[in-house]
Design an enzyme around this catalytic site. Structure first.
Site, PDB file in Angstrom:
ATOM      1  N   ASN A 202      -1.652 -43.000   2.120  1.00  0.00           N
ATOM      2  CA  ASN A 202      -1.285 -42.301   3.360  1.00  0.00           C
ATOM      3  C   ASN A 202      -2.377 -41.331   3.820  1.00  0.00           C
ATOM      4  O   ASN A 202      -2.173 -40.543   4.728  1.00  0.00           O
ATOM      5  CB  ASN A 202       0.048 -41.551   3.196  1.00  0.00           C
ATOM      6  CG  ASN A 202      -0.043 -40.364   2.239  1.00  0.00           C
ATOM      7  OD1 ASN A 202      -1.065 -40.169   1.569  1.00  0.00           O
ATOM      8  ND2 ASN A 202       1.022 -39.577   2.164  1.00  0.00           N
TER       9      ASN A 202
ATOM     10  N   GLU B  65      -0.816 -33.543   1.963  1.00  0.00           N
ATOM     11  CA  GLU B  65      -0.190 -34.674   2.659  1.00  0.00           C
ATOM     12  C   GLU B  65      -0.504 -34.598   4.156  1.00  0.00           C
ATOM     13  O   GLU B  65      -0.968 -33.558   4.645  1.00  0.00           O
ATOM     14  CB  GLU B  65       1.330 -34.642   2.428  1.00  0.00           C
ATOM     15  CG  GLU B  65       1.758 -34.665   0.963  1.00  0.00           C
ATOM     16  CD  GLU B  65       1.590 -36.035   0.282  1.00  0.00           C
ATOM     17  OE1 GLU B  65       0.884 -36.909   0.827  1.00  0.00           O
ATOM     18  OE2 GLU B  65       2.175 -36.214  -0.810  1.00  0.00           O
TER      19      GLU B  65
END
Ligand code: PGA
Length: 240
Positions: A137, A144
């Site tokens: 990702n 993140e």
């Protein structure tokens, strides 16, 4: 960014270890930023081999790990403390007092621990060479998507895909920690040199976007485009 494509994972591991070995030989008191996960396993094996067979000396080296789960005890088999002992520290002559990993133990004052960690890196004179993998990702360490490029060491929530990916290491998805302590994107960019490692098809899309797409906080690894000294080592599969 310099990009080196290797034919396979083994060569990637050898090239990464050789770059680290050269850096240690150039500066005995080198400070390393160290990753965990699957990607660096071959690199650690190769560094251990260099220590045994070539006398690579870690006695002056300092290390800071990039992240640690929040919640499991330090000697939990899946903690990054355990990983580093089992994969690397137990087999080389790095001094334990020269190694640091965020402490995510139960009951820890996590925010105070983040401040301590960031200060410890600063007091050590910063990180000379930081090795980092990339998530499918686009995460780097546990930064993140959506992480601020100004972020420093802090408590984060893991993305659902990161939790799903970690399930293979825990007995069930419910056992995977939901939070972690990670160094920030700014902490990563402060390192003097960054070595990005990516292996396998599952990383190809994230690597391609990180290297070529416009820089965006929605793709944390794209922050590496802002750093003046990044070397990316990819195997053929990760090049896509
Ligand atoms: P991996 O993890 O090396 O286990 O693929 C890399 C990452 O998610 O940063």
């Amino acid at each position: 960014m310099r990009v080196l494509v290797t034919p396979d994972y083994r060569t990637l591991s050898e090239e990464a270890a050789e770059l680290i070995a050269r850096s240690i030989r150039t500066k005995a008191g080198l400070t390393l930023g160290l990753p965990t996960g699957n990607t660096p396993l071959g690199m650690y094996e190769e560094l251990v081999r260099k220590h045994r067979n070539e006398g690579l000396d870690f006695s002056g080296v300092r290390t800071f790990n990039l992240d640690e789960y929040l919640g499991p005890v330090r000697d939990h088999p899946q903690s990054y403390h355990s990983y580093m002992q089992a994969r690397f520290f137990d087999y080389v002559n790095v001094r334990r007092e020269n190694t640091d990993i965020p402490d995510g133990s139960p009951g820890i004052d996590a925010n105070a621990e983040c401040d301590r960690y960031e200060s410890a890196i600063r007091d050590a004179g910063g990180i000379d060479l930081l090795i980092v993998g990339i998530g499918a990702n686009g995460h780097i360490a546990f930064n993140e998507p959506g992480s601020s490029f100004d972020s420093r060491t802090r408590v984060v929530s893991l993305a659902p895909e990161t939790i799903a990916n970690a399930t293979k290491y825990f007995s069930s998805e419910g056992k995977v920690p939901r939070t972690a302590i990670t160094i920030g994107i700014r902490t990563i960019l402060d390192a003097r040199r960054i070595l990005l490692l990516a292996s396998g098809r599952t990383k190809a899309k994230a690597v391609d976007r990180a290297l070529r797409d416009p820089v965006s906080e929605s793709l944390p690894a794209s922050a590496l485009q802002l750093h003046p000294d990044v070397i990316a080592i990819l195997d053929e599969a990760a090049r896509g």
